[in-house]
Enzyme design. Structure first.
Site, mmCIF file in Angstrom:
data_model
loop_
_atom_site.group_PDB
_atom_site.id
_atom_site.type_symbol
_atom_site.label_atom_id
_atom_site.label_comp_id
_atom_site.label_asym_id
_atom_site.label_seq_id
_atom_site.Cartn_x
_atom_site.Cartn_y
_atom_site.Cartn_z
ATOM 1 N N GLU A 335 13.484 76.477 -17.250
ATOM 2 C CA GLU A 335 14.563 75.764 -16.568
ATOM 3 C C GLU A 335 14.214 75.388 -15.126
ATOM 4 O OE1 GLU A 335 18.549 77.364 -18.778
ATOM 5 O OE2 GLU A 335 17.728 78.679 -17.241
ATOM 6 N N VAL A 336 13.062 74.804 -14.935
ATOM 7 C CA VAL A 336 12.653 74.379 -13.592
ATOM 8 C C VAL A 336 13.229 72.991 -13.322
ATOM 9 C CG1 VAL A 336 10.728 73.916 -12.043
ATOM 10 C CG2 VAL A 336 10.545 75.734 -13.777
#
Length: 546
Positions: A335-336
């Site tokens: 989830e960058v």
């Protein structure tokens, strides 16, 4: 004759009295069923031996070490606690129906020297014999590894039933080993801090269900409770309070507590995203976000353009790998968000120098590759786990990387397609998508947990060999010390059986509620507040409250 007398006679004649006297539970527990179900078991409920808790002993006849000694003490305490918690009024067992004598001890025979720490692929095979035809009044537990001894002692304890002033144990011959080598439970201790005692309770219950990996998601955006001796400001400024931390001694105690139960501790330090709590204690680590031409006061992922950040990561992960003995470390990388990187002009200039302008997946790959290179140079020779995100983005990963599949939990065809894709590229994998225990639906979710099958994809046999197992996950947005145990258990037990027992024994849910209800009562009798899944009752409901 009055109608009530006629009804009573009818009840007595048809054997309904127990139902009338006992109410109408929706599930009737089994008696003496092992959880998780062994690979091979010949168990007879018609033949028992009596056990007197005051005189019964575990007799170690092979190799021994602290793990064996602590395990035998632990299971003596479990037998004693189960007796006092479950005992109900009844006649003495000796001489009763099905009783064939007294069992005075269990021979514990470890055939090789103990190993110090559990590890990926460890041998957990054991053989357990109780009152078999070749030794009708005896019992023995045999294993080639200390981890098999630990697993076998749990099975032995589950064969024991409580009645009157003694215990009794069923005749059994069991040969057992796990289907999957990786059977994990993840706890998030960032969103809500979990006291060490609750982590230890969780480890107890993991051992009682034959899990073997504690994935410790120790820090995240919300807080940084891990005390680093090299960088003390990380927890000093990133933890909720100075008391909401895990000290050096706390970490060592958790690792030791797990080791004695045959459980690996795999730490996760998730980067470059999920690092908001890292920022206050490490200046210039995070990326400054911009609005137009000026910083807006917020921060994003770790800034991959600052060379000093890699020096910090080198020193930090050196400390982590020196304190956690497991070969594997979880590097997260999920989830960058690229929004902050896109807003920062210095990041844009850096990407232009690298020749990757506008390609933020390449920037993430640059960071991940640098981190891999750092850790690869440590003498500990660590290997990595990552969430599936970096695989999905096409980041180049070392061949030994384990990819944890976690997305699309409501869509089995999607997460099984991901398993297929990961293994087709030759990577090891573990499955978590279908086993997010924090997504509670008040008992009805047990069917979905038990129906999830890690090999349910159209891949080759070689691909399926790359599926190491799976992991139940507990994210703590809405869990803390008050509800962790009941929200996690006995639902996690369903995952444990899917990962331990033969596929043919877990393909159907028929009979599972009754078996799980017995196991739930067993854990309750041992002193753990595990929640019910269906209306029923346990003897320990009363015994523990008195």
């Amino acid at each position: 004759m009055c109608c009530s007398t006629v009804l009573l006679n009818l009840i007595l004649a048809t054997g309904w009295m127990r139902q009338v006297m006992g109410g109408f539970p929706m599930v009737t527990p089994t008696v003496g069923d092992i959880w998780p179900r062994p690979q091979f078991a010949d168990i007879s409920n018609a033949k028992h031996l009596v056990i007197h808790p005051d005189t019964f002993m575990f007799v170690v006849v092979g190799y021994t070490c602290d793990i064996v000694e602590e395990a035998t003490k632990r299971y003596m305490n479990i037998l004693s606690k189960s007796t006092s918690s479950q005992r109900e009024a009844g006649e003495a067992l000796e001489g009763g129906s099905g009783i064939h004598g007294v069992l005075g001890h269990l021979n514990v025979n470890l055939l090789a020297e103990c190993e110090d720490f559990p590890y990926q692929g460890m041998d957990e095979y054991y053989e357990l014999k109780v009152a078999t035809p070749d030794a009708p009044g005896e019992a023995s537990l045999t294993a080639y590894s200390v981890w098999g001894i630990v697993r076998g002692l749990e099975t032995f304890s589950q064969l024991v039933q409580s009645d009157s002033s003694s215990l009794k144990i069923m005749s059994a011959e069991i040969m057992d080993f796990p289907r999957f080598s990786y059977r994990g439970l993840m706890l998030d201790t960032s969103r809500h801090f979990l006291p060490r005692a609750k982590i230890q309770e969780t480890l107890d219950l993991m051992a009682m269900n034959k899990f073997n990996v504690f994935h410790w998601h120790i820090v995240d955006d919300q807080s940084f409770p891990y005390v680093s001796t090299a960088f003390p400001d990380l927890s000093l400024l990133g933890a909720y309070t100075p008391r909401h931390v895990y000290t050096v001694d706390d970490v060592a105690d958790v690792i030791e507590y797990a080791r004695l139960r045959g459980i690996r501790v795999v730490p996760e330090f998730d980067t470059p995203g999920h690092t908001r709590s890292w920022g206050p204690g490490q200046p210039c680590l995070l990326t400054e976000c911009y609005k137009g031409s000026d910083p807006d006061g917020t921060f994003g992922p770790i800034d991959p353009s600052h060379s000093a950040n890699y020096d910090f990561l080198d020193a930090f992960f050196w400390e982590v790998t020196s304190r956690f003995p497991d070969l594997y470390i979880h590097l997260g990388a999920d989830e960058v968000s690229f929004d902050c990187w896109k807003s920062n002009p210095h990041i844009s200039d850096f990407m232009e120098q690298l020749g990757i302008s506008g390609d933020y997946k390449k920037l993430e790959e640059y960071y991940i590759t640098k981190l891999f290179d750092i850790i690869q140079n440590y003498p500990t020779n660590n290997r990595y786990l990552v969430w599936q995100d970096v695989f999905d983005k096409g980041v180049s990963l070392p061949n030994s990387t384990v990819v944890q599949v976690w997305q699309d939990g409501d869509y089995p065809e999607d997460f099984m397609a991901e398993i297929d894709a990961v293994t087709s590229e030759g990577f090891f994998t573990i499955l978590s998508s279908c086993w997010y225990l924090n997504l509670d639906t008040f008992g009805s979710d047990w069917f979905d947990y038990y129906s999830c099958e890690p090999h349910d994809f159209e891949g080759s046999e070689a691909q399926k060999q790359l599926v190491l197992g799976g992991e139940a996950c507990v994210w703590t947005e809405y869990e803390d010390r008050t509800n962790l145990i009941p929200r996690t258990w006995p639902r996690a037990a369903l995952v444990a059986e899917k990962l331990w027992s033969a596929a043919s024994d877990t393909v159907s849910t028929e009979g599972v509620p009754s078996r799980l209800d017995e196991h739930r009562c067993r854990l309750l009798a041992r002193g753990y507040d595990v929640e019910p899944l269906l209306p029923s009752y346990c003897s320990a409901d009363i015994a523990l409250g008195e």
